[in-house]
Design a protein around this motif. Structure first.
Motif, mmCIF file in Angstrom:
data_model
loop_
_atom_site.group_PDB
_atom_site.id
_atom_site.type_symbol
_atom_site.label_atom_id
_atom_site.label_comp_id
_atom_site.label_asym_id
_atom_site.label_seq_id
_atom_site.Cartn_x
_atom_site.Cartn_y
_atom_site.Cartn_z
ATOM 1 N N PRO A 30 0.808 -1.224 0.000
ATOM 2 C CA PRO A 30 0.000 0.000 0.000
ATOM 3 C C PRO A 30 0.842 1.276 0.000
ATOM 4 O O PRO A 30 0.502 2.253 -0.666
ATOM 5 C CB PRO A 30 -0.829 -0.127 1.278
ATOM 6 C CG PRO A 30 -0.923 -1.603 1.518
ATOM 7 C CD PRO A 30 0.382 -2.169 1.059
ATOM 8 N N ALA A 45 0.766 4.261 -2.845
ATOM 9 C CA ALA A 45 0.523 5.678 -2.557
ATOM 10 C C ALA A 45 1.628 6.547 -3.144
ATOM 11 O O ALA A 45 1.367 7.622 -3.703
ATOM 12 C CB ALA A 45 0.422 5.886 -1.043
ATOM 13 N N ALA A 55 -6.080 -2.443 0.497
ATOM 14 C CA ALA A 55 -5.490 -1.103 0.612
ATOM 15 C C ALA A 55 -4.890 -0.645 -0.721
ATOM 16 O O ALA A 55 -5.012 0.527 -1.094
ATOM 17 C CB ALA A 55 -4.420 -1.093 1.703
ATOM 18 N N LYS A 106 -7.803 0.217 -3.089
ATOM 19 C CA LYS A 106 -8.475 1.427 -2.635
ATOM 20 C C LYS A 106 -7.617 2.657 -2.949
ATOM 21 O O LYS A 106 -8.141 3.696 -3.390
ATOM 22 C CB LYS A 106 -8.752 1.333 -1.136
ATOM 23 C CG LYS A 106 -9.531 2.535 -0.597
ATOM 24 C CD LYS A 106 -9.892 2.347 0.871
ATOM 25 C CE LYS A 106 -10.691 3.547 1.383
ATOM 26 N NZ LYS A 106 -11.043 3.403 2.810
ATOM 27 N N THR A 107 -6.306 2.529 -2.718
ATOM 28 C CA THR A 107 -5.399 3.644 -3.002
ATOM 29 C C THR A 107 -5.430 4.015 -4.479
ATOM 30 O O THR A 107 -5.452 5.202 -4.840
ATOM 31 C CB THR A 107 -3.960 3.282 -2.591
ATOM 32 O OG1 THR A 107 -3.932 3.034 -1.176
ATOM 33 C CG2 THR A 107 -2.986 4.408 -2.928
#
Length: 664
Positions: free
Chosen positions: A534, A538, A595, A598-599
């Motif tokens: 994750p 990002a 994660a 979603k990121t």
């Protein structure tokens, strides 16, 4: 074939033939700027020199003599004339800029007779002898191969005996004694100026293949077959008096890109004193107060050059008794941050187009933009401050010579190269080091220019640092720092810090984001990232990635809390053992994928299912064997049995070809 061109016969677009320095001298001459006259021996002459087994090509000497007569007529002085001597500099100039990598000889044409003539012409015997000793030292080193240190030892011994610290405190009689000692070191020194000239031309050609030039070309991917031109130029003297000087300036700040003149100068000095870091120079702003007319003229010339070339320029200048001369201009080397800012600013100033701006920032510079810096929250022990010569921060062990830096760096250790000043011979050590610290030299010294070009942090002119390379240590006051001790340097502020400090990642500037937006307008390719966690996802999004091109499942399990679970799955001998370990791994993997997806917020993510070579997860068999031997010596039965069982399983799962192995 024609081998020699007067400056006014060349043009700026003839770099392949005249070299970068020669082409720019020709261009500036034709722009009407105050350039001392001279001529250029072409790169074709250099190539022919090597084709003929390092012999000057036929006809070259006659061409040089003819052009020299043109210079004599223009200057009203004669080369080798004891009454009115003409002196020249002999400098290299490759088609691609290689600052400091090849050789230069200044004050050429001096001997025992012409030095007396120079003294009469200028009315300053001390100045004439200073030029003579400089010529002796440079010619002896560059052309005759006498180590630079031999001359420096004589000079330092004489100053110590006289109780003098600085060169400019020496008298004419001092220089006469020092020159006499130099003659003992170089008894075969040629007195005929014409012989000196052709020996110097050969030496410049030979320097195309000296060690430092070869290393520099390899690092910067410059072809070997370009050759170098030779520039022969009438000498102007920055060491004539206190109304004379020399300096180097950039038309914009090469570290930040700020649009203002940036540079340094020295009064009563020659150019080598600035770039070699022998004396710590003064900021260019001081010149505006000392010689306001000269400064205003220089400022206007810099604006002219930048508008003409539509590019930030690196300009060398000399002032002789209040008169300004321009000795060189070239595209200025700069940090990645400055490169982006200058490109974007020049678009807004109407000098270049957006497309040109994009082409001026290459991929390596984008990588260098990601300079790490010292965590502003960290408590640091600053032991000294120097000049912030190249931004970024670095942590490493102190080393005092380039060979050690290269050896340790190749062994995977992080080092800081600490030198009184670097020379072009240190290039391999700078390549291997995390950063460079020098006790002398300024923002335009060799260390600063080379480090900036490589994107490495550098602190120069740190005069509080007293280096004793023979004992392998440096001193700051009462503090002793030895070879192998760890220091940190901050090339953005000039700080030198004791010990290791935490570093943080950089932030992207508004100019960089603007440049990326222009790239988005013209590109045809999507850019996706490799990201396996994750946090990686990002960071990829922050840098503008449009998805994840490869998410490698096995990389999710490399963390210290996950690796034992993965090993339990691989080493399990029953389905029950394997299922129990899988049950522990499943929620970790679910959380990661949730994660990551979603990121990325709907952007594509390509997942590669588990496909690892087993040795990436299993304990190393040699390490296990060593641990077992130690346990046997200690007589630790329970742990010994467990380790022996683990070693048995690791050996049973050994793959003949890990890239196929059990997966194949």
């Amino acid at each position: 074939m024609r081998y020699v061109y007067m400056f006014h016969e060349g043009r700026g677009d003839m770099k392949e033939l005249l070299g970068g320095k020669g082409a720019n001298l020709a261009e500036m001459t034709n722009l009407g700027l105050p350039v001392p006259p001279g001529f250029i021996i072409t790169t074709e002459a250099c190539k022919e020199y090597y084709r003929q087994g390092r012999r000057l090509p036929a006809g070259l000497e006659d061409e040089v003599r003819d052009k020299l007569r043109v210079l004599e007529e223009r200057m009203g002085r004669r080369f080798g004339d004891p009454a009115h001597p003409l002196l020249v500099s002999v400098r290299s100039g490759a088609p691609v800029s290689m600052p400091g990598m090849m050789d230069t000889v200044l004050n050429l044409g001096l001997n025992d007779e012409t030095v007396a003539g120079l003294a009469r012409l200028t009315g300053d015997r001390r100045f004439a002898l200073d030029c003579y000793r400089r010529f002796f030292q440079m010619f002896g080193n560059v052309v005759l191969g006498v180590p630079h240190d031999r001359f420096e030892e004589i000079l330092e011994r004489h100053k110590e005996r006289r109780g003098i610290r600085l060169d400019h405190e020496l008298t004419a009689e001092d220089w006469r004694e020092i020159i006499a000692a130099y003659k003992g070191v170089v008894p075969e020194f040629p007195s005929d100026p014409m012989e000196q000239l052709f020996m110097a031309i050969r030496a410049v050609f030979d320097s195309w293949f000296n060690d430092r030039a070869v290393v520099y070309r390899r690092v910067h991917k410059i072809p070997e077959d370009l050759g170098t031109a030779v520039n022969v130029q009438v000498m102007v003297f920055g060491n004539l008096d206190e109304k004379s000087g020399t300096g180097v300036a950039f038309t914009r700040n090469p570290a930040t890109g700020e649009n203002r003149l940036y540079g340094e100068y020295l009064l009563n000095a020659q150019g080598e004193d600035v770039v070699a870091g022998i004396r710590t120079p003064r900021p260019l702003g001081d010149l505006a107060r000392e010689m306001p007319d000269v400064y205003r003229q220089f400022e206007e010339i810099c604006r002219t050059l930048e508008r003409h070339y539509r590019e930030m320029q690196d300009v060398e200048f000399t002032i002789e008794r209040g008169k300004l001369y321009i000795l060189q201009t070239r595209k200025g080397k700069r940090t990645a941050e400055a490169s982006v800012k200058i490109a974007v600013d020049m678009v807004h100033e109407g000098l270049i187009t957006r497309e040109e701006a994009l082409l001026r920032v290459d991929a390596e510079q984008v990588g260098n933009l990601l300079h790490r810096r010292i965590d502003p929250r960290a408590e640091v022990e600053v032991i000294a401050r120097g000049l912030p010569a190249s931004p970024g921060a670095a942590v490493g062990e102190v080393v005092f010579d380039a060979d050690t830096a290269e050896k340790l760096g190749q062994g995977g250790r992080q080092v800081i190269l600490v030198r009184t000043e670097t020379t072009p011979d240190d290039i391999h050590g700078i390549v291997a080091a995390q950063g460079v610290l020098t006790s002398r030299g300024g923002m335009t010294s060799h260390a600063a220019v080379v480090a900036r070009g490589m994107g490495k942090p550098c602190v120069c002119g740190c005069e509080a640092v007293r280096i004793d390379p023979f004992q392998g240590r440096f001193y700051v006051g009462n503090l002793v720092v030895r070879a192998g001790d760890t220091i940190s340097i901050d090339g953005s502020t000039g700080r030198v810090i004791k010990g290791a400090v935490p570093l943080v990642d950089p932030e992207l500037t508004p100019e960089f984001r603007e440049l990326l937006s222009w790239a988005d307008e013209v590109r045809t390719m999507e850019v996706r990232a490799n990201a396996d966690t994750p946090a990686d996802a990002a960071k990829a999004l922050e840098f503008g990635a449009e998805g994840i091109g490869l998410c490698r499942t096995e990389h999710m399990f490399m963390g210290p809390e996950r690796l034992p679970v993965m090993q339990a799955i691989i080493l399990a001998e029953t389905p029950e053992e394997r299922n129990a370990a899988l049950a522990r791994l499943l929620p970790l993997q679910e959380e990661d994928f949730y994660a990551i997806l979603k990121t990325m917020a709907g952007l594509p993510v390509t997942i590669r299912l588990l496909d690892p070579p087993l040795h990436e997860f299993l304990p190393d068999s040699e390490t296990l064997t060593a641990e077992i031997t130690e346990l046997r010596c200690r007589g630790d039965g329970d742990e010994l049995a467990a380790k022996e069982e683990l070693l048995r399983k690791v050996r049973a799962l050994k793959e003949f070809n890990p890239m196929l192995g059990h997966r194949g």
